[in-house]
Scaffold this motif. Structure first.
Motif, PDB file in Angstrom:
ATOM      1  N   ILE A   1     -17.860  -5.178   2.629  1.00 11.88           N
ATOM      2  CA  ILE A   1     -17.781  -3.808   2.128  1.00 11.88           C
ATOM      3  C   ILE A   1     -16.337  -3.432   1.817  1.00 11.88           C
ATOM      4  CG2 ILE A   1     -18.072  -1.391   2.805  1.00 11.88           C
ATOM      5  CD1 ILE A   1     -20.577  -2.307   4.359  1.00 11.88           C
ATOM      6  N   ALA A   2     -15.432  -3.766   2.737  1.00 12.29           N
ATOM      7  CA  ALA A   2     -14.014  -3.483   2.501  1.00 12.29           C
ATOM      8  C   ALA A   2     -13.527  -4.185   1.243  1.00 12.29           C
ATOM      9  CB  ALA A   2     -13.196  -3.906   3.713  1.00 12.29           C
ATOM     10  N   GLN A   3     -13.921  -5.440   1.063  1.00 12.78           N
ATOM     11  CA  GLN A   3     -13.509  -6.185  -0.124  1.00 12.78           C
ATOM     12  C   GLN A   3     -14.035  -5.531  -1.393  1.00 12.78           C
ATOM     13  OE1 GLN A   3     -14.302 -10.428  -0.030  1.00 12.78           O
ATOM     14  NE2 GLN A   3     -14.281 -10.588  -2.248  1.00 12.78           N
TER      15      GLN A   3
ATOM     16  N   ALA B   1     -24.533  -6.887  13.574  1.00 12.08           N
ATOM     17  CA  ALA B   1     -23.199  -6.438  13.980  1.00 12.08           C
ATOM     18  C   ALA B   1     -22.106  -6.942  13.055  1.00 12.08           C
ATOM     19  CB  ALA B   1     -22.914  -6.903  15.398  1.00 12.08           C
ATOM     20  N   SER B   2     -21.212  -6.039  12.685  1.00 11.99           N
ATOM     21  CA  SER B   2     -20.051  -6.426  11.896  1.00 11.99           C
ATOM     22  C   SER B   2     -19.033  -7.179  12.744  1.00 11.99           C
ATOM     23  CB  SER B   2     -19.398  -5.184  11.299  1.00 11.99           C
ATOM     24  OG  SER B   2     -19.044  -4.292  12.334  1.00 11.99           O
ATOM     25  N   ASP B   3     -19.092  -7.018  14.069  1.00 14.32           N
ATOM     26  CA  ASP B   3     -18.102  -7.691  14.913  1.00 14.32           C
ATOM     27  C   ASP B   3     -18.697  -8.898  15.635  1.00 14.32           C
ATOM     28  OD1 ASP B   3     -18.164  -5.536  17.883  1.00 14.32           O
ATOM     29  OD2 ASP B   3     -19.759  -6.380  16.656  1.00 14.32           O
ATOM     30  N   ALA B   4     -19.859  -9.376  15.143  1.00 13.51           N
ATOM     31  CA  ALA B   4     -20.460 -10.572  15.724  1.00 13.51           C
ATOM     32  C   ALA B   4     -20.006 -11.805  14.944  1.00 13.51           C
ATOM     33  CB  ALA B   4     -21.982 -10.468  15.685  1.00 13.51           C
ATOM     34  N   PRO B   5     -20.029 -12.993  15.569  1.00 14.10           N
ATOM     35  CA  PRO B   5     -19.682 -14.200  14.832  1.00 14.10           C
ATOM     36  C   PRO B   5     -20.646 -14.415  13.677  1.00 14.10           C
ATOM     37  CG  PRO B   5     -19.758 -14.611  17.200  1.00 14.10           C
ATOM     38  CD  PRO B   5     -20.340 -13.257  16.976  1.00 14.10           C
TER      39      PRO B   5
ATOM     40  N   VAL C   1     -13.357   1.898   6.661  1.00 11.66           N
ATOM     41  CA  VAL C   1     -14.495   1.022   6.956  1.00 11.66           C
ATOM     42  C   VAL C   1     -14.356   0.535   8.386  1.00 11.66           C
ATOM     43  CG1 VAL C   1     -15.758  -1.062   6.318  1.00 11.66           C
ATOM     44  CG2 VAL C   1     -14.592   0.283   4.544  1.00 11.66           C
ATOM     45  N   THR C   2     -15.191   1.044   9.292  1.00  7.17           N
ATOM     46  CA  THR C   2     -15.149   0.562  10.664  1.00  7.17           C
ATOM     47  C   THR C   2     -15.870  -0.788  10.732  1.00  7.17           C
ATOM     48  OG1 THR C   2     -17.204   1.633  11.392  1.00  7.17           O
ATOM     49  CG2 THR C   2     -15.164   2.940  11.502  1.00  7.17           C
ATOM     50  N   GLY C   3     -15.408  -1.634  11.639  1.00  3.69           N
ATOM     51  CA  GLY C   3     -15.977  -2.975  11.705  1.00  3.69           C
ATOM     52  C   GLY C   3     -15.681  -3.787  10.466  1.00  3.69           C
ATOM     53  N   GLY C   4     -14.563  -3.495   9.803  1.00  5.60           N
ATOM     54  CA  GLY C   4     -14.280  -4.107   8.515  1.00  5.60           C
ATOM     55  C   GLY C   4     -13.540  -5.424   8.563  1.00  5.60           C
ATOM     56  N   ALA C   5     -13.358  -5.992   9.752  1.00  4.78           N
ATOM     57  CA  ALA C   5     -12.571  -7.221   9.849  1.00  4.78           C
ATOM     58  C   ALA C   5     -13.380  -8.479   9.581  1.00  4.78           C
ATOM     59  CB  ALA C   5     -11.924  -7.326  11.230  1.00  4.78           C
ATOM     60  N   ARG C   6     -14.682  -8.406   9.758  1.00  2.65           N
ATOM     61  CA  ARG C   6     -15.508  -9.601   9.552  1.00  2.65           C
ATOM     62  C   ARG C   6     -16.930  -9.197   9.206  1.00  2.65           C
ATOM     63  NH1 ARG C   6     -14.174  -9.789  15.198  1.00  2.65           N
ATOM     64  NH2 ARG C   6     -12.764 -11.522  14.820  1.00  2.65           N
TER      65      ARG C   6
END
Length: 267
Positions: A34-36, A210-214, A23-28
């Motif tokens: 999705i990762a969860q 964005a998955s990497d946006a706040p 899962v790219t962008g899976g940190a936030r």
């Protein structure tokens, strides 16, 4: 045992148990949800972020639920995509599910929307989807079985389906391009790899981009215009992602699925 119910060994029609996912962008944001969803369902998940600390933090949290591993990756270059593919294949030779969840957004008035608003958005949201699929093709094909292809799922937004109200020109154009790329890759990579896309509407407490946006709660008026009257949540994502990653979707490829509470249809 056959049918729609999961069995103890995870062989049910809708099961992703025992499958390996990236899962790219899976940190936030949506990527983390999705990762969860995949970890909770028994998949082994590798999640990425250009922020190594964020990836490690999210992976540590999800590791309490199942198998989850962090990878640091900057998908803004072809070299970055290649490096991620090489690192992943060095850890596992088979990849059942690639979720392109990384994305970024730029919004500005038309008069001020220069190249800076196009370059990174198209690289991360569009080109990285192409390059990662290309570089990870051997690992995906290695995981495919007769009648059950490996899967590529790209997370986009309904801005590619209708005329958006925000002045996010590169995001809307890039999302529409992702939809066409999805169809073209589906035709090229069949029958061993199925390729689909999900067009998200408002998802709280995260925006649909964005998955990497706040984190940022979707605008109240957008949620009110949604026929189902709410923003999406974890269960909504879990349902569609587990379906697309399981045998239940083995006969589905080249599709763009709106997950937006009916917003695109009525907007």
């Amino acid at each position: 045992m056959t049918g729609t119910h999961a069995t103890q060994d995870g062989s049910g029609l809708f099961s992703v148990h025992g499958r390996t996912a990236l899962v790219t962008g899976g940190a936030r944001g949506v990527g983390a949800l999705i990762a969860q969803a995949l970890v909770e369902a028994g998949a082994t998940v590798y999640l990425t972020s250009r922020d190594a600390a964020a990836a490690e933090k999210t992976a540590a949290r999800l590791s309490l639920l199942g198998e989850c591993f962090p990878l640091s990756a900057d998908l803004a270059t072809e070299e970055g995509c290649r490096a991620l593919a090489e690192e992943l294949t060095g850890r596992t030779g088979r990849l059942h599910l690639l979720v392109n969840g990384a994305g970024t957004l730029h919004s500005a008035p038309l008069e001020e929307f220069g190249d800076a608003g196009w370059d990174r958005v198209l690289q991360v949201n569009l080109k990285a989807v192409f390059h990662l699929t290309r570089f990870l093709r051997p690992a995906l094909e290695a995981a495919a079985e007769p009648g059950d292809p490996a899967r590529v799922v790209t997370i986009g937004a309904t801005d590619g389906l209708h005329l958006p109200s925000a002045e996010a020109y590169s995001h809307a154009a890039g999302t529409a391009a992702v939809h066409q790329l999805t169809r073209q890759l589906a035709g090229r990579l069949a029958p061993r790899i199925a390729v689909n896309a999900v067009a998200l509407g408002p998802f709280g407490p995260f925006g649909p981009f964005a998955s990497d946006a706040p984190p940022g709660r979707p605008a109240a008026d957008t949620v009110l215009r949604t026929p189902l009257g709410r923003a999406g949540g974890l269960d909504d994502l879990a349902g569609i992602i587990r379906f697309l990653g399981s045998r239940a979707s083995a006969y589905l490829t080249g599709t763009v699925i709106p997950l937006d509470g009916g917003l695109a249809l009525t907007r």
